[in-house]
Write a protein that holds these residues in place. Structure first.
Motif, mmCIF file in Angstrom:
data_model
loop_
_atom_site.group_PDB
_atom_site.id
_atom_site.type_symbol
_atom_site.label_atom_id
_atom_site.label_comp_id
_atom_site.label_asym_id
_atom_site.label_seq_id
_atom_site.Cartn_x
_atom_site.Cartn_y
_atom_site.Cartn_z
ATOM 1 N N TYR A 226 0.584 -1.119 -0.135
ATOM 2 C CA TYR A 226 0.151 -0.227 -0.115
ATOM 3 C C TYR A 226 0.865 1.354 -0.052
ATOM 4 O O TYR A 226 0.644 2.070 -0.605
ATOM 5 N N TYR A 227 1.834 1.301 0.907
ATOM 6 C CA TYR A 227 2.789 2.308 0.994
ATOM 7 C C TYR A 227 3.484 2.721 -0.245
ATOM 8 O O TYR A 227 3.527 3.922 -0.982
ATOM 9 N N GLU A 228 3.970 1.829 -1.024
ATOM 10 C CA GLU A 228 4.491 1.872 -2.428
ATOM 11 C C GLU A 228 3.584 2.509 -3.370
ATOM 12 O O GLU A 228 3.995 3.205 -4.246
ATOM 13 N N ARG A 229 2.473 1.914 -3.346
ATOM 14 C CA ARG A 229 1.417 2.370 -4.325
ATOM 15 C C ARG A 229 0.745 3.796 -3.922
ATOM 16 O O ARG A 229 -0.292 4.246 -4.558
ATOM 17 N N HIS A 230 0.996 4.234 -2.801
ATOM 18 C CA HIS A 230 0.360 5.615 -2.229
ATOM 19 C C HIS A 230 -1.177 5.189 -2.206
ATOM 20 O O HIS A 230 -1.959 6.101 -2.645
ATOM 21 N N ALA A 231 -1.407 4.003 -1.546
ATOM 22 C CA ALA A 231 -3.085 3.671 -1.819
ATOM 23 C C ALA A 231 -3.388 3.287 -0.413
ATOM 24 O O ALA A 231 -2.790 2.962 0.523
ATOM 25 N N PHE A 232 -4.813 3.937 0.046
ATOM 26 C CA PHE A 232 -5.388 3.874 1.154
ATOM 27 C C PHE A 232 -5.632 2.474 1.709
ATOM 28 O O PHE A 232 -6.426 1.670 0.863
ATOM 29 N N PRO A 233 -5.424 1.877 2.753
ATOM 30 C CA PRO A 233 -5.469 0.267 3.167
ATOM 31 C C PRO A 233 -7.052 0.119 3.645
ATOM 32 O O PRO A 233 -7.423 -0.097 4.747
ATOM 33 N N TYR A 234 -8.061 0.254 2.639
ATOM 34 C CA TYR A 234 -9.155 0.008 3.106
ATOM 35 C C TYR A 234 -9.529 -0.908 3.782
ATOM 36 O O TYR A 234 -10.394 -1.125 4.969
ATOM 37 N N PRO A 235 -9.180 -2.320 3.588
ATOM 38 C CA PRO A 235 -9.396 -3.700 4.301
ATOM 39 C C PRO A 235 -8.780 -3.665 5.660
ATOM 40 O O PRO A 235 -9.420 -3.902 6.765
ATOM 41 N N ILE A 236 -7.624 -2.777 5.927
ATOM 42 C CA ILE A 236 -6.951 -2.963 7.334
ATOM 43 C C ILE A 236 -7.839 -1.851 8.024
ATOM 44 O O ILE A 236 -8.230 -1.968 9.130
ATOM 45 N N VAL A 237 -8.402 -0.780 7.492
ATOM 46 C CA VAL A 237 -9.253 0.158 8.267
ATOM 47 C C VAL A 237 -10.561 -0.432 8.421
ATOM 48 O O VAL A 237 -11.008 -0.252 9.745
ATOM 49 N N ALA A 238 -11.126 -1.252 7.822
ATOM 50 C CA ALA A 238 -12.388 -2.058 8.248
ATOM 51 C C ALA A 238 -12.107 -2.826 9.228
ATOM 52 O O ALA A 238 -13.068 -3.126 10.293
ATOM 53 N N ALA A 239 -11.001 -3.746 9.190
ATOM 54 C CA ALA A 239 -10.531 -4.674 10.298
ATOM 55 C C ALA A 239 -10.254 -3.803 11.674
ATOM 56 O O ALA A 239 -10.922 -4.228 12.608
ATOM 57 N N MET A 240 -9.845 -2.758 11.563
ATOM 58 C CA MET A 240 -9.598 -1.965 12.781
ATOM 59 C C MET A 240 -10.946 -1.519 13.293
ATOM 60 O O MET A 240 -11.198 -1.562 14.448
ATOM 61 N N GLY A 241 -12.124 -0.997 12.401
ATOM 62 C CA GLY A 241 -13.359 -0.683 12.705
ATOM 63 C C GLY A 241 -14.020 -1.778 13.436
ATOM 64 O O GLY A 241 -14.710 -1.739 14.544
ATOM 65 N N ARG A 242 -13.945 -3.237 12.896
ATOM 66 C CA ARG A 242 -14.487 -4.427 13.566
ATOM 67 C C ARG A 242 -13.968 -4.650 14.757
ATOM 68 O O ARG A 242 -14.681 -5.035 15.700
ATOM 69 N N MET A 243 -12.637 -4.258 15.200
ATOM 70 C CA MET A 243 -11.987 -4.621 16.603
ATOM 71 C C MET A 243 -12.457 -3.289 17.397
ATOM 72 O O MET A 243 -12.240 -3.505 18.472
ATOM 73 N N GLY A 244 -13.240 -2.164 16.788
ATOM 74 C CA GLY A 244 -13.773 -1.086 17.875
ATOM 75 C C GLY A 244 -12.710 -0.193 18.202
ATOM 76 O O GLY A 244 -12.893 0.515 18.830
ATOM 77 N N LEU A 245 -11.626 -0.223 17.321
ATOM 78 C CA LEU A 245 -10.351 0.685 17.457
ATOM 79 C C LEU A 245 -10.999 2.096 17.437
ATOM 80 O O LEU A 245 -10.617 3.111 18.046
ATOM 81 N N PHE A 246 -11.697 2.570 16.338
ATOM 82 C CA PHE A 246 -12.318 3.811 16.224
ATOM 83 C C PHE A 246 -13.429 4.336 17.102
ATOM 84 O O PHE A 246 -13.688 5.637 17.223
ATOM 85 N N GLY A 247 -13.688 3.287 17.974
ATOM 86 C CA GLY A 247 -14.911 3.821 19.078
ATOM 87 C C GLY A 247 -14.334 3.543 20.529
ATOM 88 O O GLY A 247 -14.873 3.860 21.643
ATOM 89 N N LEU A 248 -12.969 3.650 20.484
ATOM 90 C CA LEU A 248 -12.270 3.192 21.735
ATOM 91 C C LEU A 248 -12.616 4.440 22.910
ATOM 92 O O LEU A 248 -13.266 3.796 23.861
ATOM 93 N N PRO A 249 -12.537 5.717 22.650
ATOM 94 C CA PRO A 249 -12.731 6.677 23.715
ATOM 95 C C PRO A 249 -14.377 7.199 23.800
ATOM 96 O O PRO A 249 -14.358 7.857 24.883
ATOM 97 N N PHE A 250 -15.272 6.346 23.145
ATOM 98 C CA PHE A 250 -16.739 6.837 23.036
ATOM 99 C C PHE A 250 -17.481 5.942 23.880
ATOM 100 O O PHE A 250 -17.497 4.736 24.005
ATOM 101 N N PRO A 251 -18.755 6.282 24.645
ATOM 102 C CA PRO A 251 -19.675 5.626 25.072
ATOM 103 C C PRO A 251 -20.443 4.760 24.141
ATOM 104 O O PRO A 251 -20.408 4.820 22.959
ATOM 105 N N SER A 252 -20.924 3.454 24.661
ATOM 106 C CA SER A 252 -21.563 2.568 23.906
ATOM 107 C C SER A 252 -22.870 3.266 23.097
ATOM 108 O O SER A 252 -23.247 2.471 22.260
#
Length: 387
Positions: A35-61
Motif C-alpha cells: 500500500y505504501y509503495e502504491r500510495h494507496a489507502f488500506p481500506y481492508p485494514i481500516v475496516a478490520a480496525m473498525g471491527r475491532m472497535g478501535l475507532f470507538g475506543l474513547p466513546f460511550p456505547s
C-alpha cells in the motif's frame, strides 16, 4: 512513607495492547509495504480496525463506542505505529481530530447522527483547520462562513487535511471566520460539512515524503452551503474548541511517535542478530549496542511522558504543558531513532522494502504536524512564566 508508582498497565489496557500488537504484526505488517509503495489507502485494514472497535475506543456505547478512554486510544496508536505510521495516523486523525470534536462539542442530535458510523470505522471524519498561508499560526484563518438565511455559506481553502478524501469520508469539521468586530478581530466558529456537499472540492492527494498509505488532501469551498444547525458548539467558540482538540491530539501524536521509536528498536534488534560483518554478528559490536541502547532509552522516556500527560487528562487536571513536553520529546526521539536505525541497516535502511526505510520517511512529519517542535517549546516556556 515512600510512594511507589506502578508502571504495569491495568489488565484491560494490557489486553488491548496485546490485541493491537498481534493485529499489527499479523495483519498490517505483511501487506502495508505494498500500500505504501502504491500510495494507496488500506481500506481492508481500516475496516478490520473498525471491527475491532478501535475507532470507538474513547466513546460511550450509546454511540457505538467501546466505553473506553483516551488512554486506551493512545495504547492502540503506539502499537500500530510500531509497525506502520500510515495506519496509526488514520486512526489518530479519525478519532481525535474527526470524531472527538463532534463528541465534545456537538448537540445530542449531531452526536446521534454522526458518531455511530464513525465509531464503527465504517465512516471517517476530518478536521479542516490548516490553510495555505497558516501553518504554525493556526489562528490565521481566512476561510469564511457567512450566515445567509437558514444556511452557512462557506468560501475558502484548507491544506494538509487527513482523511478528507477517502471513499468512506462522511464529514469535515471546518474552522471558519463567522464575523469580525469593529477592530477587525475574527470570530471563529466550527461548522460541520458533509462530504459531497455542493461547493466542496477535494483536491488531488498530495505526493508526500512519508505516511504514504494515509489520505491527505487540500480542500476548496466555493459557496458551499450547509444548514445553520451544522454549527458545532457555540458560535464564536471555534478557537477554544480547536485548542482543546490540539492539546489532546498532541498526546496521541506522542504515543504514535513512541510507537515508531519502539519499532526502530524492534527492527534493529532482529537485524543485528542476523547480519554479520568482519566475522561477527554486528550486535556484538559496542558501537551498535550503544546506538540501540540509546534508542531504547528514548522510547522508554517518551512512553512515560505521554502516559503522564494522558493520566492528567483522564484525571481532569491541566495537561497542556505535559502534552507539549510529550509531543516534543517523543517526536524528536522518533526522528533520532529512525536516523540511527537506517544507519544500522546500512544500504538496506535506504530501501523502502525494509520497515526502517518507511520509519525514516514517516518520522519527520511528527516534528511538524499538530504543532511544530518550535511551537511545543513556546508552550512549555510560556507555562514557566519566564516573563
Amino acid at each position: 512513607m515512600t510512594a511507589m508508582l506502578d508502571p504495569t498497565l491495568p489488565a484491560e489496557y494490557e489486553d488491548l495492547r496485546k490485541a493491537v500488537e498481534a493485529f499489527a504484526r499479523e495483519e498490517v505488517a505483511p501487506v502495508i509495504g505494498d500500500y505504501y509503495e502504491r500510495h494507496a489507502f488500506p481500506y481492508p485494514i481500516v475496516a478490520a480496525m473498525g471491527r475491532m472497535g478501535l475507532f470507538g475506543l474513547p466513546f460511550p456505547s450509546e454511540y457505538g463506542g467501546m466505553d473506553g478512554d483516551y488512554f486506551a486510544l493512545c495504547i492502540a496508536l503506539e502499537e500500530l505505529a510500531r509497525v506502520d505510521s500510515s495506519v496509526a495516523i488514520t486512526l489518530e486523525a479519525g478519532v481525535s481530530l474527526g470524531s472527538m470534536p463532534v463528541y465534545r462539542f456537538g448537540t445530542d442530535e449531531q452526536k446521534e447522527y454522526w458518531l455511530t458510523d464513525l465509531c464503527k470505522g465504517e465512516r471517517l471524519a476530518a478536521f479542516g483547520l490548516t490553510e495555505p498561508g497558516g501553518g504554525s499560526d493556526a489562528g490565521a484563518v481566512n476561510t469564511r462562513a457567512g450566515n445567509v438565511g437558514d444556511s452557512w455559506v462557506i468560501n475558502g481553502s484548507k491544506s494538509f487535511i487527513t482523511n478528507s478524501g477517502t471513499d468512506i469520508t462522511s464529514l469535515i469539521t471546518v474552522m471558519a471566520v463567522t464575523a469580525r468586530d469593529d477592530d477587525g478581530r475574527a470570530e471563529l466558529s466550527c461548522v460541520l460539512v458533509p462530504s459531497g456537499t455542493p461547493g466542496l472540492t477535494v483536491e488531488p492527494g498530495y505526493s508526500k515524503v512519508g505516511w504514504c498509505a494515509s489520505d491527505t488532501h487540500g480542500l476548496v469551498f466555493d459557496n458551499c452551503r450547509v444548514p445553520q444547525e451544522n454549527l458545532l458548539g457555540e458560535r464564536g467558540r471555534g478557537y477554544a474548541q480547536f485548542l482543546r482538540t490540539l492539546d489532546e491530539g498532541r498526546i496521541a501524536i506522542a504515543a504514535l511517535a513512541t510507537g515508531l521509536a519502539q519499532g526502530c528498536v524492534d527492527e534493529c534488534v532482529r537485524y543485528v542478530k542476523e547480519r554479520s560483518a568482519f566475522g561477527h554478528k554486528i550486535g556484538e559490536y559496542q558501537a551498535i549496542q550503544f546506538k540501540i541502547a540509546d534508542m531504547e532509552a528514548r522510547a522508554h522516556s517518551s512512553r512515560l511522558a505521554w502516559r503522564h500527560a494522558a493520566g492528567l487528562l483522564l484525571a481532569g487536571k491541566p495537561f497542556k504543558k505535559e502534552a507539549a513536553i510529550a509531543k516534543l520529546a517523543a517526536s524528536e526521539a522518533a526522528m533520532a531513532s529512525a536516523r540511527e536505525a537506517a544507519q544500522i541497516f546500512g544500504g538496506y535502511g535506504f530501501m523502502n522494502e525494509f520497515p526502517v526505510g518507511r520509519f525514516y520517511r514517516d518520522a519527520k512529519i511528527l516534528e511538524i504536524g499538530e504543532g511544530t517542535s518550535e511551537v511545543q517549546r513556546l508552550l512549555i516556556a510560556r507555562s514557566l512564566n519566564l516573563v
